[in-house]
Design a protein around this motif. Structure first.
Motif, mmCIF file in Angstrom:
data_model
loop_
_atom_site.group_PDB
_atom_site.id
_atom_site.type_symbol
_atom_site.label_atom_id
_atom_site.label_comp_id
_atom_site.label_asym_id
_atom_site.label_seq_id
_atom_site.Cartn_x
_atom_site.Cartn_y
_atom_site.Cartn_z
ATOM 1 N N HIS A 1 50.721 29.718 33.360
ATOM 2 C CA HIS A 1 49.471 30.309 33.831
ATOM 3 C C HIS A 1 49.347 31.796 33.532
ATOM 4 O O HIS A 1 48.316 32.259 33.023
ATOM 5 C CB HIS A 1 49.311 30.068 35.331
ATOM 6 C CG HIS A 1 48.999 28.653 35.672
ATOM 7 N ND1 HIS A 1 48.915 28.189 36.977
ATOM 8 C CD2 HIS A 1 48.746 27.574 34.890
ATOM 9 C CE1 HIS A 1 48.634 26.901 36.961
ATOM 10 N NE2 HIS A 1 48.528 26.504 35.710
ATOM 11 N N VAL A 2 50.367 32.557 33.844
ATOM 12 C CA VAL A 2 50.274 34.010 33.667
ATOM 13 C C VAL A 2 50.090 34.364 32.200
ATOM 14 O O VAL A 2 49.192 35.144 31.834
ATOM 15 C CB VAL A 2 51.514 34.722 34.246
ATOM 16 C CG1 VAL A 2 51.491 36.205 33.887
ATOM 17 C CG2 VAL A 2 51.574 34.564 35.765
ATOM 18 N N THR B 1 46.616 33.317 30.877
ATOM 19 C CA THR B 1 45.574 34.126 31.512
ATOM 20 C C THR B 1 45.490 35.484 30.833
ATOM 21 O O THR B 1 44.398 35.973 30.510
ATOM 22 C CB THR B 1 45.867 34.299 33.013
ATOM 23 O OG1 THR B 1 45.742 33.034 33.670
ATOM 24 C CG2 THR B 1 44.885 35.278 33.650
ATOM 25 N N ALA C 1 50.289 32.351 39.646
ATOM 26 C CA ALA C 1 51.583 32.932 39.301
ATOM 27 C C ALA C 1 52.645 32.312 40.196
ATOM 28 O O ALA C 1 52.332 31.741 41.253
ATOM 29 C CB ALA C 1 51.565 34.448 39.480
ATOM 30 N N ALA D 1 53.818 39.047 39.952
ATOM 31 C CA ALA D 1 53.221 38.723 38.661
ATOM 32 C C ALA D 1 51.708 38.933 38.661
ATOM 33 O O ALA D 1 51.097 39.074 37.593
ATOM 34 C CB ALA D 1 53.555 37.289 38.270
ATOM 35 N N PHE D 2 51.108 38.962 39.845
ATOM 36 C CA PHE D 2 49.666 39.215 39.915
ATOM 37 C C PHE D 2 49.325 40.637 39.485
ATOM 38 O O PHE D 2 48.195 40.897 39.060
ATOM 39 C CB PHE D 2 49.148 38.974 41.337
ATOM 40 C CG PHE D 2 48.797 37.548 41.632
ATOM 41 C CD1 PHE D 2 47.530 37.056 41.389
ATOM 42 C CD2 PHE D 2 49.748 36.693 42.164
ATOM 43 C CE1 PHE D 2 47.203 35.734 41.668
ATOM 44 C CE2 PHE D 2 49.443 35.368 42.445
ATOM 45 C CZ PHE D 2 48.162 34.884 42.198
ATOM 46 N N ILE E 1 48.152 40.780 35.963
ATOM 47 C CA ILE E 1 46.865 40.118 35.786
ATOM 48 C C ILE E 1 45.738 41.010 36.310
ATOM 49 O O ILE E 1 44.685 41.160 35.670
ATOM 50 C CB ILE E 1 46.838 38.749 36.496
ATOM 51 C CG1 ILE E 1 47.965 37.850 35.999
ATOM 52 C CG2 ILE E 1 45.489 38.076 36.273
ATOM 53 C CD1 ILE E 1 48.077 36.531 36.750
ATOM 54 N N GLU F 1 41.879 32.797 40.512
ATOM 55 C CA GLU F 1 42.598 31.557 40.740
ATOM 56 C C GLU F 1 41.618 30.494 41.213
ATOM 57 O O GLU F 1 40.712 30.787 42.015
ATOM 58 C CB GLU F 1 43.683 31.790 41.798
ATOM 59 C CG GLU F 1 44.546 30.579 42.103
ATOM 60 C CD GLU F 1 45.596 30.899 43.158
ATOM 61 O OE1 GLU F 1 46.780 30.942 42.816
ATOM 62 O OE2 GLU F 1 45.202 31.114 44.329
ATOM 63 N N GLN G 1 46.899 36.800 45.516
ATOM 64 C CA GLN G 1 48.199 37.462 45.570
ATOM 65 C C GLN G 1 48.747 37.458 46.992
ATOM 66 O O GLN G 1 49.948 37.267 47.212
ATOM 67 C CB GLN G 1 48.101 38.894 45.052
ATOM 68 C CG GLN G 1 49.440 39.615 44.985
ATOM 69 C CD GLN G 1 49.329 40.995 44.365
ATOM 70 O OE1 GLN G 1 48.341 41.706 44.576
ATOM 71 N NE2 GLN G 1 50.323 41.379 43.578
#
Length: 326
Positions: free
Chosen positions: A79-80, A83, A100, A105-106, A109, A122, A307
Motif C-alpha cells: 500500500h505505501v 500510494t 500502512a 509510515a503515514f 504519505i 485510506e 494514522q
C-alpha cells in the motif's frame, strides 16, 4: 462539472464485487481504467463497466494522462509504495485499509500529499455511512448521557492459508484486516484517543494474529474489543452511557452482513431504531472523495485520522508482545 476518471490497480475480488461497482455508480466519478495482466479478471470488470481501458501493468495505468484518481486494493504490504508512486504520478489516491503497517509510515504519505497537492486517503468507508454520522451526533449531543464504556466486536472465519489475510509476508492478520474498524469506529464516534492499552491477548497461527481481546482506557471511558478471523461472523458496536445505550448491530459491513441499524435505548424503556436499507457506504465514500477533489471540501476521513487508528493498532501490538509470547 467533469467527472473524476478513476483507475484501479489490480483486479482483486473485493474491487470487482464492491469498489469497482461503487466507483461506476458514484456521482461525479467514472470508472475508466484497470491495471491487470489477466484478461479473465478484466472481463469481470468490463461486465459492468463496458469501455473500460485495461492496462497490463500498474506503471502503465499511472502513466495514463486521462486518469485522475486511482483506487488501490493491493495486498497490505504494497500500500505505501504504490500510494507514493501514484501521488508522484499526479494521481489522487484512495487506498484500501490498512494504508500502512505502522503509524510512522503515514508521515511520508502525508508529506507526499502535501507536496503534490493531491488527495490521498485510506478507504475507511464506515465513516461515510449515515449510521455512524448519526451515532456521533447522538452521542456528542448527550443522548445517552456521559459515556462510560464502549464495546466493539468483529469476526469472521478464514483458515485458508493461501489467502493473503493469512500470510504474514503480505501484512496479513485479523487486527490489520478488521481491527482497524473496531478501533477506528470508537475513535470516530467519540472523538477521543486511547490513553493506554491495559490488556491485549493476541493469539497467532502461522505467523498472523487470528484472535485478539483488547482493553483500553480513553480520556472519558473504558473500551473493550474482540477481533478474530477464526470465529463465526459477528459484528457489533455498543456505547453505554449513564442515561442510555447506543448500539450499531451491523456497523462494518452494512447491508452485506445485515441491515444497517442504529438502536437508541433511554430511560430503560424507550427504544428508537433507525435503519438505512438502501445506503451503500462504498458509493458515498467515492462521492465524498470526488467532491473533495472537485470543490476543495474537507474529506471526512483524512490521513491524520487513519494514522491515529494505526497508532492505536501499534499500541495494541506492543502491549500484546511478539508472536509466541502471551
Amino acid at each position: 462539472m467533469t467527472a473524476l476518471r478513476w483507475g484501479i490497480l489490480g483486479a482483486s475480488n473485493f474491487a470487482r464485487k464492491h469498489m469497482g461497482p461503487a466507483i461506476h455508480a458514484a456521482k461525479g466519478a467514472e470508472l475508466a481504467a484497470l491495471a491487470t495482466s489477466s484478461p479473465e479478471k478484466a472481463a469481470g470488470f468490463q461486465a459492468f463497466a463496458p469501455g473500460l481501458i485495461v492496462h497490463d501493468s500498474y506503471e502503465a495505468l499511472l502513466a495514463d494522462p486521462s486518469i485522475h484518481a486511482v483506487y488501490i486494493p493491493l495486498p497490505n504490504h504494497l500500500h505505501v509504495a504504490w500510494t507514493l508512486k501514484a501521488l508522484e504520478a499526479g494521481k489522487h489516491v484512495l487506498c484500501e485499509k490498512p494504508m500502512a503497517l505502522e503509524a510512522d509510515a503515514f508521515d511520508q504519505i502525508i508529506a507526499a500529499r502535501d507536496r503534490t497537492g493531491k488527495l490521498a486517503a485510506e478507504a475507511f468507508m464506515i465513516v461515510h455511512h449515515p449510521q455512524f454520522i448519526e451515532a456521533r451526533k447522538l452521542l456528542q449531543g448527550g443522548a445517552i448521557g456521559k459515556l462510560v464504556h464502549v464495546d466493539a466486536s468483529f469476526s469472521y472465519f478464514n483458515d485458508d492459508l493461501q489467502n493473503i489475510r493469512n500470510q504474514p509476508q503480505a501484512g496479513g492478520g485479523g487486527l490489520l484486516d478488521i481491527g482497524v474498524y473496531t478501533f477506528g469506529a470508537a475513535r470516530f464516534v467519540t472523538g477521543q484517543e486511547p490513553r493506554r492499552i491495559s490488556h491485549a491477548d493476541i493469539r497467532y497461527e502461522n505467523g498472523v494474529d487470528v484472535f485478539a481481546h483488547v482493553a483500553a482506557t480513553f480520556e472519558d471511558f473504558t473500551y473493550g474489543a474482540t477481533v478474530s478471523t477464526r470465529m463465526a461472523p459477528y459484528q457489533n458496536l455498543t456505547l453505554r452511557g449513564e442515561k442510555g445505550v447506543l448500539e450499531l448491530t451491523c456497523p462494518f459491513n452494512a447491508n452485506v452482513f445485515d441491515a444497517a441499524q442504529l438502536v437508541l435505548e433511554t430511560d430503560g424503556s424507550t427504544v428508537t431504531t433507525q435503519r438505512w436499507p438502501a445506503v451503500n457506504h462504498y458509493v458515498l465514500q467515492v462521492e465524498n472523495f470526488c467532491n473533495a477533489v472537485q470543490t476543495g471540501a474537507d474529506y471526512p476521513c483524512p490521513l491524520e485520522f487513519s494514522q491515529g487508528t494505526q497508532q492505536m493498532m501499534d499500541m495494541v501490538f506492543k502491549a500484546g508482545g511478539p508472536p509466541g509470547q502471551e
